[in-house]
Design an enzyme around this catalytic site. Structure first.
Site, short mmCIF file in Angstrom:
data_model
loop_
_atom_site.label_atom_id
_atom_site.label_comp_id
_atom_site.label_asym_id
_atom_site.label_seq_id
_atom_site.Cartn_x
_atom_site.Cartn_y
_atom_site.Cartn_z
N SER A 1 -34.56 -30.75 11.64
CA SER A 1 -34.15 -31.79 11.25
C SER A 1 -32.41 -32.21 11.16
O SER A 1 -32.64 -32.51 12.60
CB SER A 1 -33.81 -31.71 8.64
N ASP B 1 -43.94 -36.37 6.70
CA ASP B 1 -42.28 -36.26 6.21
C ASP B 1 -42.31 -37.87 5.89
O ASP B 1 -41.74 -38.55 7.27
CB ASP B 1 -41.63 -36.28 8.01
N HIS C 1 -41.34 -32.59 4.78
CA HIS C 1 -40.59 -32.61 5.51
C HIS C 1 -39.80 -31.33 5.47
O HIS C 1 -39.40 -30.19 4.95
CB HIS C 1 -39.06 -32.64 4.75
#
Length: 616
Positions: free
Chosen positions: A185, A290, A321
C-alpha cells in the site's frame, strides 16, 4: 563463493562435467545477537518550518557476525508512515522500543527471516511520522525523499546522525549499498516513487497493492471518490507531536481541488510519468478486486516499466487489498528469498527467468503465464448495438440512461431500470480471457450542464470467487500460527495462518471505470457542458486478468454516477449515447460468439462494499 565469516553459499561447487544447482542464502547468523540501532538521516528539507533540516528515523537490525569481521551486507528496506499510527500486516504490528529508545519490535517477518541469512532490515519512518521530524506530504518530495535519502546514506552519499537533533555523524560502512525496497500500500507506493527517481544503489523493489499515481487513488478521469490527501496526512502525523504541519496540510488541501482536474499536486506524485528513470527490477503483487488501491495503478505502472524494458514479474490474486503473505504464504516467502538473493546478493538462481505472471483463477488455484498482459491478448473494439448486443460489427442509433447517483454497480447488473445500459456478447462457446487495461470511448449528449460516466465489464455466470467484499477482503484469519524465521523476546517470527474466504456468485464485475464528461477535452481543466451538445471522451477501465468461461457471457454496462464509488454531478440528467461512435477497447484472447443468447443471473447476487478510503 563469499569470503570471510559470511557463510552464505552463493554458488554450488562444480562436479565433473556437471554444475550443481546454485544454492540460496542460509540462516547461519544468530538473530538474538543482531545489532539493533536507530540512525537519523538528514533529508535536506525543512517541512515543519522549524528552521532545521528534517531528520528521519531509520531503525536497523543487522547480523553482528559480519559486522565483527568487517563484511558488508545488503539491505531490505520498508519505508512507511504507519509504524505508530496504524500498524503493518494482517495483525497490525507496530514498532516498539526499550526504555533507552533502542528498537525492539520490527513489524512483519522480513527481519526475522532475512537477517539470519546475511541481510540488514531497515524500517524507515517517513518524515513527520513516528520518530521522524518534518511533515508527511502523501507521496510528494518529502515522503519519497525520506526513503531516497536513506538509500543515499547506505551508499555514503548522505549524512546520518546518532540522534534526532544534535548527536554525532554515523556512517553505514557495514552496507554493500545494495538496497531492495518492499511494502504494501503506502509503503509499496514509496518504493515506486523512489525507483522513479533512478537513485543509485536501489537494485529492486517489491510494490504490493501500491499506488503508481496518486491522482488515480483520489480521482478517476475527472471523477472524484470523495476523500482527499490532507486527511491521510493528518492521520499518519497524529502520533508525532514534535512538528507543526499545518502549512503542509493546507498545501495538500488546496492542491487537491474539489473537482477532478489533474493539477500540479498530482503531477508531482505521478510516478508513471517518471518511469523512464527506473533501473531497479520490479516484483509486483496486486489483488484484481482491490477497491482501495484501484488496479489501474498496477496496470499503468506495469505498462510504463515494459516500455522501459525493466526486469519484472507480477502476481495477481482474486483478493482485495491483501498482502501475498496472507493468501499464498509459503510460495511468496520462497519467491522473495530467491528474488532478494538474486538482485541483492548476486545469486545466479534464475528467478528472473520463467513465467512472468502468476494469476489466481479460482480461490487458491493459480495459473502461470509467459507474459502480462497475456501474449495472445489483442485490443478488440467491442461495440454496443441495438437489442443489447455487444460485438465487433458497426453499430447505429442512440440509447439513453438517466443518471441516478443513489444507485450503484450491483443494481446496474441485476436491475438497471433506466439508470444504465447493458450490452452482452451472448453465451460464449469457448473461454474468453480479458487481460490488460481496457478503455471506453463514448460520444455522449447530456441534458444538463454536468454529467458523470461509469462503465463495468461483467462476467455473467455462476462462479466461486474470494469474498473480497468481506472483512478480510478474500481471506480468513485463523487462531494457530506458523513461524518464518528466528524470534527474540519482543519480536517473534510467528503469524496467524490464513485461508481463502470463498463465496458463490452469479456474476463477477471484472473491471470498472469512471469519468467526468466535463473533462472530455482535458484532464487538466474541466469545462461547463452545453445541454444538447454531443461530446466525445475516452476513459480507462481497471486493469485485470480474468477468464470468462464457456457458457458465460461478457457484458458491458454503461451508466452515469456509480453511487458505489464516485460523487454525482451538480445537476444529474439524461445522457444519450451515439452508438455509432461508442466502443470499448478490450484486450481479449479468445473468440466472440456470433449469436447472442444471454444467460440468466438468477438469485444470490454478490454485493460488494463501496470503495475503501483507508490506504493501509
Amino acid at each position: 563463493m563469499v569470503c570471510g565469516v559470511l557463510a552464505v553459499v552463493l554458488f554450488g561447487a562444480l562436479a565433473p562435467a556437471v554444475a550443481a544447482a546454485p544454492r540460496a542464502s542460509e540462516p547461519v547468523y544468530d538473530y538474538t545477537k543482531a545489532i539493533r540501532e536507530t540512525v537519523w538521516v538528514d533529508i535536506g528539507r525543512d517541512g515543519d518550518g522549524d528552521g532545521q533540516s528534517d531528520r528521519v528515523a531509520a531503525d536497523i537490525v543487522r547480523p553482528s557476525e559480519p559486522a565483527a569481521a568487517g563484511t558488508k551486507v545488503p539491505v531490505i528496506m520498508d519505508a512507511s508512515p504507519y509504524y505508530s499510527c496504524c500498524g503493518r500486516g494482517n495483525e497490525s504490528e507496530l514498532k516498539t522500543y526499550d526504555s533507552a529508545g533502542k528498537p525492539v519490535k520490527f513489524p512483519l517477518f522480513y527481519d526475522n527471516y532475512f537477517v539470519p541469512r546475511g541481510y540488514a532490515a531497515v524500517l524507515v519512518d517517513l518524515a513527520g511520522t513516528n520518530r521522524s521530524a518534518g511533515c508527511a506530504d502523501v507521496g510528494g518530495a518529502s515522503d519519497v525523499g525520506s526513503a531516497r535519502k536513506v538509500v543515499d546514506w547506505l551508499n555514503g552519499r548522505a549524512t546520518g546522525y546518532s540522534a534526532k537533533t544534535g548527536g554525532s555523524a554515523v556512517s553505514a560502512g557495514w552496507s554493500t549499498g545494495n538496497v531492495g525496497m518492499i511494502g504494501k500500500s503506502y509503503d509499496g507506493t514509496i518504493a515506486n516513487g523512489v525507483a522513479a527517481t533512478g537513485v543509485a544503489g536501489l537494485k529492486t523493489i517489491v510494490p504490493i497493492s501500491a499506488i503508481s499515481s496518486w491522482y488515480d487513488y483520489y480521482r478517476s478521469d475527472g471523477a472524484t471518490f470523495g476523500f482527499d490527501p490532507a486527511g491521510l496526512a493528518q492521520t499518519v502525523e497524529a502520533n508525532n507531536s514534535g512538528q507543526n504541519c499545518s502549512a503542509q496540510n493546507q498545501d495538500l488541501a488546496t492542491g487537491a481541488t474539489a473537482n477532478g482536474d489533474y493539477g500540479p499536486l498530482w503531477a508531482a506524485r505521478d510516478y508513471v510519468a517518471q518511469a523512464r528513470n527506473v533501473h531497479a527490477s520490479v516484483l509486483v503483487s496486486h489483488g484484481v478486486n482491490d477497491l482501495n488501491v484501484k488496479t489501474i495503478n498496477f496496470g499503468q505502472w506495469w505498462d510504463a516499466l515494459a516500455a522501459n524494458h525493466v526486469e519484472r514479474k507480477i502476481w495477481l490474486a482474486q483478493t482485495g487489498h491483501v498482502d501475498p503473505f496472507d493468501y499464498r504464504r509459503s510460495d511468496w516467502v520462497d519467491l522473495l528469498h530467491r528474488w532478494f538473493d538474486h538482485y541483492l546478493l548476486g545469486v545466479d538462481n534464475g528467478v528472473q527467468n520463467g513465467p512472468m505472471a502468476s494469476v489466481e483463477r479460482q480461490p487458491d488455484q493459480w495459473a502461470d503465464q509467459s507474459a502480462y498482459p497475456a501474449a495472445n491478448a489483442i485490443a478488440t473494439a467491442l461495440r454496443p448495438q441495438a437489442g443489447g448486443k455487444l460485438g465487433t460489427a458497426a453499430a447505429s442509433g442512440t440509447a439513453s440512461f438517466t443518471d441516478n447517483p443513489n444507485v450503484g454497480e450491483d443494481t446496474w447488473v441485476t436491475n438497471p431500470g433506466s439508470a444504465a445500459l447493458t450490452y452482452s456478447t451472448g453465451t460464449l462457446t469457448s473461454d474468453l480471457q480479458v487481460s490488460g487495461t481496457s478503455s471506453l470511448t463514448v460520444t455522449a449528449t447530456p441534458s444538463t450542464s454536468s454529467a458523470r460516466l461509469s462503465a463495468l465489464l461483467v462476467d455473467l455466470g455462476p462462479a466461486t470467487i474470494r469474498n473480497f467484499a468481506g472483512s478480510g477482503e478474500g481471506i480468513k484469519t485463523g487462531t494457530t500460527e506458523n513461524c518464518w524465521g528466528s524470534s527474540t523476546t519482543g519480536d517473534d517470527a510467528c503469524y496467524r495462518i490464513t485461508s481463502a474466504d470463498p463465496k458463490k456468485v452469479n456474476y463477477t464485475i471484472l473491471s470498472r471505470g469512471w469519468a467526468d464528461l466535463a473533462n472530455y477535452a482535458s484532464l487538466s481543466q474541466e469545462r461547463v457542458l452545453t445541454p444538447g451538445t454531443a461530446y466525445t471522451m475516452t476513459f480507462r477501465l481497471a486493469s485485470t486478468d480474468h477468464v470468462v468461461p464457456k457458457g458465460h457471457a461478457l457484458a458491458l454496462i454503461i451508466g452515469g454516477t456509480d453511487g458505489s464509488f464516485i460523487r454525482g454531478p451538480a445537476r444529474p440528467g439524461r445522457v444519450t449515447l451515439d452508438l455509432a461512435k461508442t466502443s470499448a477497447s478490450v484486450p481479449l484472447a479468445g473468440v466472440l460468439p456470433a449469436a447472442s443468447t444471454h444467460p440468466s443471473l438468477g438469485g444470490g447476487a454478490f454485493v460488494p462494499s463501496a470503495g475503501r478510503a483507508d490506504l493501509h
